[in-house]
Design a protein around this motif. Structure first.
Motif, mmCIF file in Angstrom:
data_model
loop_
_atom_site.group_PDB
_atom_site.id
_atom_site.type_symbol
_atom_site.label_atom_id
_atom_site.label_comp_id
_atom_site.label_asym_id
_atom_site.label_seq_id
_atom_site.Cartn_x
_atom_site.Cartn_y
_atom_site.Cartn_z
ATOM 1 N N ASP A 53 0.820 -1.248 0.032
ATOM 2 C CA ASP A 53 -0.001 -0.058 -0.034
ATOM 3 C C ASP A 53 0.840 1.257 -0.097
ATOM 4 O OD1 ASP A 53 -2.227 -1.303 0.353
ATOM 5 O OD2 ASP A 53 -2.896 -0.779 2.011
ATOM 6 N N LYS A 54 0.358 2.478 -0.713
ATOM 7 C CA LYS A 54 1.087 3.763 -0.624
ATOM 8 C C LYS A 54 0.399 4.295 0.810
ATOM 9 C CE LYS A 54 2.710 3.855 -4.933
ATOM 10 N NZ LYS A 54 4.108 3.845 -5.211
ATOM 11 N N ILE A 55 1.159 5.048 1.438
ATOM 12 C CA ILE A 55 0.782 5.776 2.611
ATOM 13 C C ILE A 55 0.574 7.393 1.954
ATOM 14 C CG2 ILE A 55 1.308 6.614 4.862
ATOM 15 C CD1 ILE A 55 3.066 4.282 4.995
ATOM 16 N N MET A 56 -0.574 7.899 2.204
ATOM 17 C CA MET A 56 -0.905 9.057 1.808
ATOM 18 C C MET A 56 -1.219 10.002 2.831
ATOM 19 S SD MET A 56 -1.243 8.257 -1.432
ATOM 20 C CE MET A 56 -1.353 9.721 -2.017
ATOM 21 N N LEU A 57 -0.831 11.177 2.744
ATOM 22 C CA LEU A 57 -1.256 12.406 3.656
ATOM 23 C C LEU A 57 -1.833 13.277 2.950
ATOM 24 C CD1 LEU A 57 -0.731 13.212 6.715
ATOM 25 C CD2 LEU A 57 1.458 14.261 5.900
ATOM 26 N N SER A 58 -3.174 13.788 3.813
ATOM 27 C CA SER A 58 -3.853 14.863 3.223
ATOM 28 C C SER A 58 -3.403 16.414 3.145
ATOM 29 C CB SER A 58 -5.368 15.033 3.906
ATOM 30 O OG SER A 58 -5.268 15.225 5.300
ATOM 31 N N GLY A 59 -2.311 16.419 3.914
ATOM 32 C CA GLY A 59 -2.007 18.220 4.010
ATOM 33 C C GLY A 59 -0.947 18.339 4.803
ATOM 34 N N VAL A 60 -0.517 19.626 4.897
ATOM 35 C CA VAL A 60 0.746 20.001 5.747
ATOM 36 C C VAL A 60 0.536 19.470 7.201
ATOM 37 C CG1 VAL A 60 1.962 22.175 6.456
ATOM 38 C CG2 VAL A 60 1.362 21.818 4.226
ATOM 39 N N VAL A 61 1.727 19.180 7.885
ATOM 40 C CA VAL A 61 1.718 18.971 9.292
ATOM 41 C C VAL A 61 2.782 19.728 9.921
ATOM 42 C CG1 VAL A 61 0.752 16.444 9.151
ATOM 43 C CG2 VAL A 61 3.022 16.635 8.706
ATOM 44 N N GLY A 62 2.633 19.945 11.260
ATOM 45 C CA GLY A 62 3.640 20.673 11.995
ATOM 46 C C GLY A 62 3.055 21.964 12.409
ATOM 47 N N ALA A 63 2.255 22.559 11.634
ATOM 48 C CA ALA A 63 1.756 23.929 11.956
ATOM 49 C C ALA A 63 1.126 24.036 13.335
ATOM 50 C CB ALA A 63 0.864 24.434 10.764
#
Lengths: 295, 295
Positions: free
Chosen positions: B130-140
């Motif tokens: 499986d590909k691991i997807m992320l929906s947007g910027v993190v850390g903010a």
């Protein structure tokens, strides 16, 4: 369908059933004295939520728990869980999720129940002429609170009974079928009998006359004091409900067959809120019950 | 069917749908800094619960609120309600019940969603390949927290962005349909990216390799610091999910048509938890994320 360990749990609601949802938070020092056992905190937290379901004539379905406590105190958690799951087994309601966090001790529980479509009972259905019924003795839990806080002394057996009434309230799951079949309106007694029946009157836009000496007040103290506890004390979790006068005899018979004792304590009227005290009549209209933000 | 004002609310669950239930508590000083606006507390309390529903691919249905506060502070309640109902409108989820009590400030919300029968997404479905997807910027959001607690200084526009990310998290309701259709597993990033993807690996009994420099880390600081926030910071409420490699191209196309940007940040493997940092490989197996009882 899916329980603890994910972002959320998944529940299948059976066809023809509606979901009844309630949520109550218990805060240390406010809803239970500081010297309450963790086992009792666990038990009571769930019991008071189940009582709200009972008051709607809903059968317990599942619950979620969110517990906030100062530290990850294993002893506390062990006791709390034991009491919680004791209640969960007793009332046949499984825990399906929730969270734990750090902060001052408080417990939030969201409990859900099921009713056949449209068969739930509310505070809104009381009709003039209805008999007002009460499911059991009131006043013991409030006495238990004052006893635990050493504001008064009871004898040993009274103390045991009253503190148990406070710490291990018994939601009246045995009434669910009766309520579904007979009740026009219902409420559980959590804030105090006068205040809670007042909620029915307000929501149903009706009045009532209570008959003070028909109210089963816990018999520990002299009259004037026991009625104060019985009428104003909270936390008893008995159910007050109203029924049409013409099914009253049938209700009593069915209840008796199930081993349930019911007390007829008054009647719904068009308006006003009165209490018969022997030969005199007291006006309850401006009565204020237990206030969660009060003193 | 029946809303606020009774012992419980009644909900009709549409045929062919299952109920997804979640509950989160926010405690003052723990989940939001003491200087958080009441409006933001109200908004965020609901948003984080909706985010849990999104992670299961459930459409918001209803929520219950229990709020504990030291006093019946009208100013606080007005602001809190404004933010809460702003979020409720935005995410199309009605308040159906709850309670208010006195005690140290904390907010418990139980949110429920609906999914077509059996179509929910869990943390358990990730498969090797499986590909691991992320929906947007993190850390903010984590940067926003340190900024609000004056542990670091950002420039004005960064400060506004990061504190807004912290106080007004946007649960990705726009992803629900995509997740339902494509995701093998999903989780929302509340504790930190590494910790939360770790939950998927644990529940799915698989491993992963993350590609550090593909992770969309909020660009405010020098590399070493921004990745610390992006990998370990919580409260971003983006969604990490896994999809079969053969539908990857289709997913990206559909997402693009809906104006959604997705980031491919790694791959599911049989076992182990590694992160590629350019030419080197870091072992994440013993990594510990944000701990609600930690320091």
């Amino acid at each position: 369908v899916l329980g603890i360990g994910d972002d959320a749990a998944v529940m299948a609601v059976p066809k023809g059933q509606q979901l009844v949802v309630t949520m109550d938070t218990l805060v240390a020092g406010r809803h239970f004295p500081g010297n309450t056992l963790p086992e009792d905190i666990g038990y009571k937290s769930l019991a008071v939520n189940v009582s709200d379901l009972v008051a709607m004539a809903a059968t317990p379905f599942y619950f979620l728990l969110s517990i906030t406590m100062p530290n990850a105190d294993e002893d506390f958690l062990r006791g709390f869980s034991q009491g919680l799951f004791e209640a969960a087994n007793e009332f046949a309601i499984p825990l399906v999720g929730g969270d734990t966090c750090k902060g001052p001790l408080s417990i939030s529980i969201q409990a859900s129940g099921l009713v056949d479509e449209g068969r739930f009972v509310t505070r809104r259905g009381a009709k003039p002429g209805d008999k007002i019924m009460l499911s059991g003795v009131v006043g013991a839990a409030a006495l238990g609170l004052d006893s635990m806080q050493t504001k008064l002394r009871l004898n040993a057996s009274q103390q045991a009974f009253c503190e148990n009434a406070l710490n291990r309230p018994q939601p009246r799951v045995d009434l669910i079928e009766l309520l579904k079949k007979y009740a026009h309106s219902a409420i559980d007694i959590s804030d105090g009998l006068i205040a809670d029946i007042g909620h029915i009157l307000q929501q149903s836009a009706v009045g009532a006359i209570l008959d003070k000496y028909k109210i089963p007040a816990y018999e520990a103290l002299a009259d004037y004091q026991r009625y104060d506890y019985a009428l104003n004390g909270g936390d008893d979790y008995q159910v007050a409900f109203t029924v049409a006068p013409d099914i009253f005899a049938e209700l009593l018979q069915v209840a008796q067959q199930s081993g349930i004792t019911l007390y007829e304590i008054g009647e719904i009227t068009d308006s006003g809120y009165l209490m018969k005290e022997g030969a005199t009549m007291r006006d309850l209209a401006n009565f204020r019950g237990f206030d969660h933000f009060g003193s």
